[in-house]
Design a protein around this motif. Structure first.
Motif, mmCIF file in Angstrom:
data_model
loop_
_atom_site.group_PDB
_atom_site.id
_atom_site.type_symbol
_atom_site.label_atom_id
_atom_site.label_comp_id
_atom_site.label_asym_id
_atom_site.label_seq_id
_atom_site.Cartn_x
_atom_site.Cartn_y
_atom_site.Cartn_z
ATOM 1 N N ARG A 296 0.847 -1.204 0.000
ATOM 2 C CA ARG A 296 0.000 0.000 0.000
ATOM 3 C C ARG A 296 0.882 1.253 0.000
ATOM 4 N N ALA A 297 1.960 1.214 0.784
ATOM 5 C CA ALA A 297 2.890 2.343 0.825
ATOM 6 C C ALA A 297 3.663 2.456 -0.484
ATOM 7 N N ARG A 298 4.096 1.330 -1.017
ATOM 8 C CA ARG A 298 4.863 1.339 -2.266
ATOM 9 C C ARG A 298 4.046 1.956 -3.402
ATOM 10 N N ALA A 299 2.765 1.591 -3.470
ATOM 11 C CA ALA A 299 1.911 2.148 -4.516
ATOM 12 C C ALA A 299 1.729 3.657 -4.341
ATOM 13 N N ALA A 300 1.675 4.114 -3.090
ATOM 14 C CA ALA A 300 1.537 5.554 -2.843
ATOM 15 C C ALA A 300 2.750 6.314 -3.371
ATOM 16 N N TRP A 301 3.935 5.792 -3.108
ATOM 17 C CA TRP A 301 5.146 6.426 -3.633
ATOM 18 C C TRP A 301 5.160 6.400 -5.160
ATOM 19 N N GLN A 302 4.689 5.310 -5.736
ATOM 20 C CA GLN A 302 4.647 5.225 -7.192
ATOM 21 C C GLN A 302 3.669 6.236 -7.781
ATOM 22 N N ARG A 303 2.568 6.499 -7.078
ATOM 23 C CA ARG A 303 1.607 7.497 -7.565
ATOM 24 C C ARG A 303 2.222 8.896 -7.559
ATOM 25 N N VAL A 304 2.885 9.254 -6.457
ATOM 26 C CA VAL A 304 3.411 10.625 -6.380
ATOM 27 C C VAL A 304 4.597 10.823 -7.317
ATOM 28 N N ARG A 305 5.271 9.730 -7.693
ATOM 29 C CA ARG A 305 6.366 9.834 -8.657
ATOM 30 C C ARG A 305 5.878 9.755 -10.096
ATOM 31 N N PRO B 207 -0.953 5.802 -12.407
ATOM 32 C CA PRO B 207 -1.908 6.914 -12.380
ATOM 33 C C PRO B 207 -2.278 7.336 -10.963
ATOM 34 N N ALA B 208 -2.525 8.615 -10.781
ATOM 35 C CA ALA B 208 -2.889 9.136 -9.464
ATOM 36 C C ALA B 208 -4.184 8.518 -8.953
ATOM 37 N N ASP B 209 -5.073 8.102 -9.881
ATOM 38 C CA ASP B 209 -6.345 7.503 -9.476
ATOM 39 C C ASP B 209 -6.339 5.980 -9.608
ATOM 40 N N ALA B 210 -5.147 5.387 -9.641
ATOM 41 C CA ALA B 210 -5.064 3.923 -9.718
ATOM 42 C C ALA B 210 -5.781 3.303 -8.523
ATOM 43 N N PRO B 211 -6.432 2.162 -8.713
ATOM 44 C CA PRO B 211 -7.118 1.520 -7.588
ATOM 45 C C PRO B 211 -6.155 1.280 -6.421
ATOM 46 N N LEU B 212 -6.675 1.446 -5.224
ATOM 47 C CA LEU B 212 -5.859 1.206 -4.039
ATOM 48 C C LEU B 212 -5.501 -0.272 -3.938
ATOM 49 N N VAL B 213 -4.296 -0.544 -3.506
ATOM 50 C CA VAL B 213 -3.848 -1.923 -3.336
ATOM 51 C C VAL B 213 -4.554 -2.529 -2.125
ATOM 52 N N GLN B 214 -5.122 -3.704 -2.307
ATOM 53 C CA GLN B 214 -5.838 -4.380 -1.227
ATOM 54 C C GLN B 214 -5.117 -5.671 -0.843
ATOM 55 N N THR B 215 -5.492 -6.216 0.282
ATOM 56 C CA THR B 215 -4.853 -7.425 0.770
ATOM 57 C C THR B 215 -5.084 -8.598 -0.172
ATOM 58 N N PRO B 216 -4.105 -9.499 -0.314
ATOM 59 C CA PRO B 216 -4.333 -10.715 -1.110
ATOM 60 C C PRO B 216 -5.437 -11.582 -0.494
ATOM 61 N N ALA B 217 -6.051 -12.393 -1.329
ATOM 62 C CA ALA B 217 -7.163 -13.238 -0.873
ATOM 63 C C ALA B 217 -6.749 -14.184 0.250
ATOM 64 N N ARG B 218 -5.475 -14.558 0.298
ATOM 65 C CA ARG B 218 -5.031 -15.501 1.343
ATOM 66 C C ARG B 218 -5.191 -14.928 2.749
ATOM 67 N N ASN B 219 -5.305 -13.589 2.859
ATOM 68 C CA ASN B 219 -5.421 -12.964 4.170
ATOM 69 C C ASN B 219 -6.858 -12.634 4.564
ATOM 70 N N LEU B 220 -7.821 -12.994 3.729
ATOM 71 C CA LEU B 220 -9.207 -12.650 4.029
ATOM 72 C C LEU B 220 -9.705 -13.398 5.264
#
Length: 317
Positions: free
Chosen positions: A276-285, A289-302
């Motif tokens: 989630r943090a890595r994607a945030a840094w990738q958005r600001v760099r 895309p700035a509106d890319a879907p937020l990264v969610q937990t893998p299904a194994r953690n549901l």
């Protein structure tokens, strides 16, 4: 002192500003080294009388330790990293706690949305990067601690709860923490249960690891986890738990920490960070895309399928 139980919203009408890449929390909170302190944070949270009661009576954490830990890092971290969507993430996290209330076995009422209770959990989150830097990285300066505390307050305000229990500055926060450890925290069933990792399940990210191998590895791994956790506790908490910590232990922990810091410095920045943090840094760099879907937990953690409709659970799909 009997805790107040009102679930008070923040009296200030202005909306808090989401944190951004210029903040220290952006740089440090999503660092994978924070998982070293997961057992410390969980046990310190559970020692709060109200929070511990809520865990005892409402949580299935002990049935799915790894899954709960890893999926929780997504929305909690999102309150820091989600930019203009962070406020929505914060309110979702807050609302997971709405149904967690009741009366504990001592007849004391509790609510997860009592600001004093919610702030105590926030205290452990604020202290996590401070302790990670202190023991497993480069210690923060006094000014940096002041900054990270101010950012932690800004983060807390995103939840929309009253700021009544929030100390005004770093020094007052340290005094609050010491008071809580000495006079409020207690050894309860939730604390003892979270520290009992003798039967810790195999991490869901390692399905290829034979169960027999994990049962062998689990012994030294859990011993090391408990030892590091003991070192993170203040002395007042160690005494409550009946734990000892020697100068030799402290020297060994500091030596281990320097080795971790040296090795971690060789890891590329993005690989140090939670997805989630890595994607945030990738958005600001501008890498995604700035509106890319937020990264969610893998299904194994549901959560277990029977629990996925429970409003107390983060379950993105």
């Amino acid at each position: 002192m009997r805790p107040q139980l009102d679930e008070t919203l923040d009296e200030r009408p202005d909306e808090p500003t989401p944190l951004g890449p210029d903040s220290l929390l952006w740089r440090y909170f999503g660092d994978w080294r924070g998982l070293i302190l997961a057992l410390w944070a969980g046990s310190m949270q559970n020692m709060h009388p109200q929070l511990g009661a809520g865990v005892e009576e409402h949580s299935r954490f002990f049935d799915e330790r790894w899954e709960r830990l890893f999926r929780s890092t997504y929305p909690i971290g999102g309150v820091i990293y989600d930019g203009d969507r962070a406020l929505q993430t914060a309110r979702e996290v807050r609302d997971y706690h709405k149904t967690i209330k009741g009366v504990d076995k001592h007849g004391r009422p509790y609510s997860a949305l009592n600001p004093e209770t919610f702030w105590w959990a926030q205290t452990t989150f604020i202290l996590t990067p401070v302790l990670v830097c202190e023991y497993f990285g480069r210690p923060l300066t006094r000014d940096q601690k002041e900054q990270i505390y101010a950012e932690g307050v800004q983060w807390y305000r995103m939840y929309g709860l009253s700021s009544r229990p929030v100390p005004p500055d770093w020094d007052a926060f340290v005094a609050y923490y010491e008071h809580m450890c000495a006079n409020v925290l207690e050894v309860n069933k939730a604390t003892l249960d979270v520290r009992d990792i003798s039967r810790l399940a195999k991490p869901p990210a390692l399905p290829w690891l034979p169960d027999t191998v994990w049962r062998v590895l689990r012994i030294p791994i859990t011993r090391q986890m408990l030892w590091v956790t003991t070192g993170m506790y203040p002395e007042t908490v160690r005494r409550k738990l009946g734990l000892t910590w020697t100068r030799r232990d402290e020297l060994a922990l500091r030596t281990l920490g320097r080795a971790v810091a040296l090795g971690w410095s060789l890891v590329p920045f993005d690989r140090r960070m939670h997805p989630r943090a890595r994607a945030a840094w990738q958005r600001v760099r501008g890498e995604i895309p700035a509106d890319a879907p937020l990264v969610q937990t893998p299904a194994r953690n549901l959560p277990p399928e029977s629990e996925r409709d429970n409003p107390a659970h983060y379950c993105p799909f």
